[in-house]
Design an enzyme around this catalytic site. Structure first.
Site, PDB file in Angstrom:
ATOM      1  N   ASP A 258       0.517  -0.943  -0.058  1.00 40.26           N
ATOM      2  CA  ASP A 258      -0.086   0.024   0.405  1.00 40.26           C
ATOM      3  C   ASP A 258       0.826   0.513  -0.618  1.00 40.26           C
ATOM      4  OD1 ASP A 258      -1.785   1.978   1.618  1.00 40.26           O
ATOM      5  OD2 ASP A 258      -2.872   1.129   0.639  1.00 40.26           O
ATOM      6  N   ARG A 259       0.887   2.164  -0.610  1.00 42.96           N
ATOM      7  CA  ARG A 259       1.297   3.599  -1.223  1.00 42.96           C
ATOM      8  C   ARG A 259       1.223   4.411  -0.233  1.00 42.96           C
ATOM      9  NH1 ARG A 259      -0.481   0.058  -4.228  1.00 42.96           N
ATOM     10  NH2 ARG A 259      -1.808   0.867  -4.309  1.00 42.96           N
ATOM     11  N   THR A 260      -0.485   5.056   0.587  1.00 44.20           N
ATOM     12  CA  THR A 260      -0.267   5.282   1.927  1.00 44.20           C
ATOM     13  C   THR A 260       0.046   4.960   2.786  1.00 44.20           C
ATOM     14  OG1 THR A 260      -2.395   6.272  -0.143  1.00 44.20           O
ATOM     15  CG2 THR A 260      -2.274   6.734   2.653  1.00 44.20           C
TER      16      THR A 260
ATOM     17  N   CYS B 230      -1.435   5.263 -11.163  1.00 42.79           N
ATOM     18  CA  CYS B 230      -2.375   5.306  -9.806  1.00 42.79           C
ATOM     19  C   CYS B 230      -1.372   6.685  -8.698  1.00 42.79           C
ATOM     20  CB  CYS B 230      -1.540   3.633  -8.866  1.00 42.79           C
ATOM     21  SG  CYS B 230      -1.366   4.236  -7.064  1.00 42.79           S
ATOM     22  N   ASN B 231      -1.836   7.244  -8.444  1.00 50.93           N
ATOM     23  CA  ASN B 231      -1.529   8.995  -7.964  1.00 50.93           C
ATOM     24  C   ASN B 231      -0.618   9.049  -6.660  1.00 50.93           C
ATOM     25  OD1 ASN B 231      -3.380  11.154  -9.336  1.00 50.93           O
ATOM     26  ND2 ASN B 231      -5.000   9.491  -9.438  1.00 50.93           N
TER      27      ASN B 231
ATOM     28  N   ALA C 182       2.086   6.448  -5.840  1.00 48.78           N
ATOM     29  CA  ALA C 182       2.332   6.143  -6.680  1.00 48.78           C
ATOM     30  C   ALA C 182       3.438   7.207  -7.237  1.00 48.78           C
ATOM     31  CB  ALA C 182       2.119   4.662  -7.283  1.00 48.78           C
TER      32      ALA C 182
ATOM     33  N   CYS D 201      -7.191  10.424  -7.275  1.00 51.81           N
ATOM     34  CA  CYS D 201      -6.969   8.466  -7.174  1.00 51.81           C
ATOM     35  C   CYS D 201      -8.094   7.995  -8.297  1.00 51.81           C
ATOM     36  CB  CYS D 201      -7.653   8.665  -5.557  1.00 51.81           C
ATOM     37  SG  CYS D 201      -7.793   6.761  -5.241  1.00 51.81           S
TER      38      CYS D 201
END
Length: 297
Positions: free
Chosen positions: A65-67, A100-101, A103, A214
């Site tokens: 997960d990026r966040t 994917c923002n 990322a 997103c």
């Protein structure tokens, strides 16, 4: 049926020879990647199967997960993003898009790790926003906390004279819940309403356009939900991929270097954008990826 002139056919063949293979670093999430590919296909000027671009998609939902990574709550996704980008490069990708923002917080590391161009969704959205007539002074951002805290859109939009309005923590929590619902396959009315309420709150505080920051969000919100332009980052990125992979004959796909200027428009920033950002009206231009509110009768 009118036949195309030999010169026109020659230019078309030359353009086809310049085509690039598009690599999609996807899976974040899978439904958003599918939406990106659908939009890329629809934006491609094609009359036959053979007219379409070759596209390599690595839908890798195993990327952490990026966040969570940006907030220190989970593993760093950078090595996984780099590995997936290199897989695409080895498979033959000549330009890479990442639908994917969040990322894009790791974009510099990804670009350093591969030899092919990697598109920047924030820059593409910022160019598109700056080309709107009238140009918005403030946009409302709907995004994950990772994208917002990293100020990815702020850095792209503010140099162009466009301020970014963030949701409040409570509003952002509603957006996050909606994004999670989309990832779980729930595109129902309750999911849509969560985002719509935050969008309307941003408009009440002065936003003159909305940025869907997103790639899950375009699946649940659109022009019918707001009386202002809605910038669909997924579609804008797809248009950029087509632009870079299918430059008109004789024109390079490489973008103009240097900082953005206040007068940037798609045509001014890159000649090849003329193909991917059609004019929808002689009186007012709106690039691909910008949904206009429906006019009331």
């Amino acid at each position: 049926m009118r036949r195309r002139r030999p010169a026109a056919r020659g230019r078309e063949r030359a353009a086809r020879r310049n085509e690039k293979v598009v690599g999609v670093l996807g899976g974040m999430g899978p439904l958003a990647t599918a939406d990106f590919y659908t939009k890329l296909v629809r934006l491609t000027p094609a009359r036959t199967d053979q007219d379409h671009l070759r596209v390599l998609i690595d839908s890798n939902p195993k990327i952490p997960d990026r966040t969570a990574g940006l907030q220190g709550r989970g593993p760093d996704p950078t090595p996984h993003l780099i590995a997936t980008a290199r897989t695409l490069e080895r498979a033959g990708a000549e330009v890479i898009a990442i639908p994917c923002n969040s990322a894009h917080a790791h974009l510099a590391a990804i670009r350093k790790a591969v030899r092919v161009p990697v598109l920047d969704i924030m820059e593409e959205v910022a160019i598109t926003a700056a080309a709107l007539t009238p140009r918005p002074r403030v946009v409302g951002l709907l995004a994950t906390p990772g994208t917002t805290r990293a100020r990815l859109y702020h850095r792209a939009l503010e140099p162009r004279g466009i301020a970014v309005l963030d949701p409040t923590p409570a509003e952002e929590a509603g957006v996050v819940e909606a994004i999670k619902a989309v990832k779980a396959g729930n595109l129902g009315a309750a999911t849509r309403e969560r985002v719509r309420q935050t969008a309307l709150a941003l408009l009440q505080r002065g936003a003159e356009a909305l940025v869907l920051g997103c790639t899950e969000l375009p699946l649940i919100i659109g022009p019918q939900d707001a009386p202002v332009p809605v910038l669909d980052g997924t579609e804008i990125l797809a248009a950029a991929a087509v632009r870079e992979a299918m430059p008109p004959a004789g024109l390079p796909a490489l973008r103009k270097e240097g900082p953005p200027q206040g007068g940037d428009s798609p045509e001014e920033f890159s000649p090849s954008l003329r193909r991917s950002y059609p004019r929808t009206s002689s009186a007012q231009r709106h690039p691909v990826g910008v949904s206009q509110p429906a006019r009331r009768r």
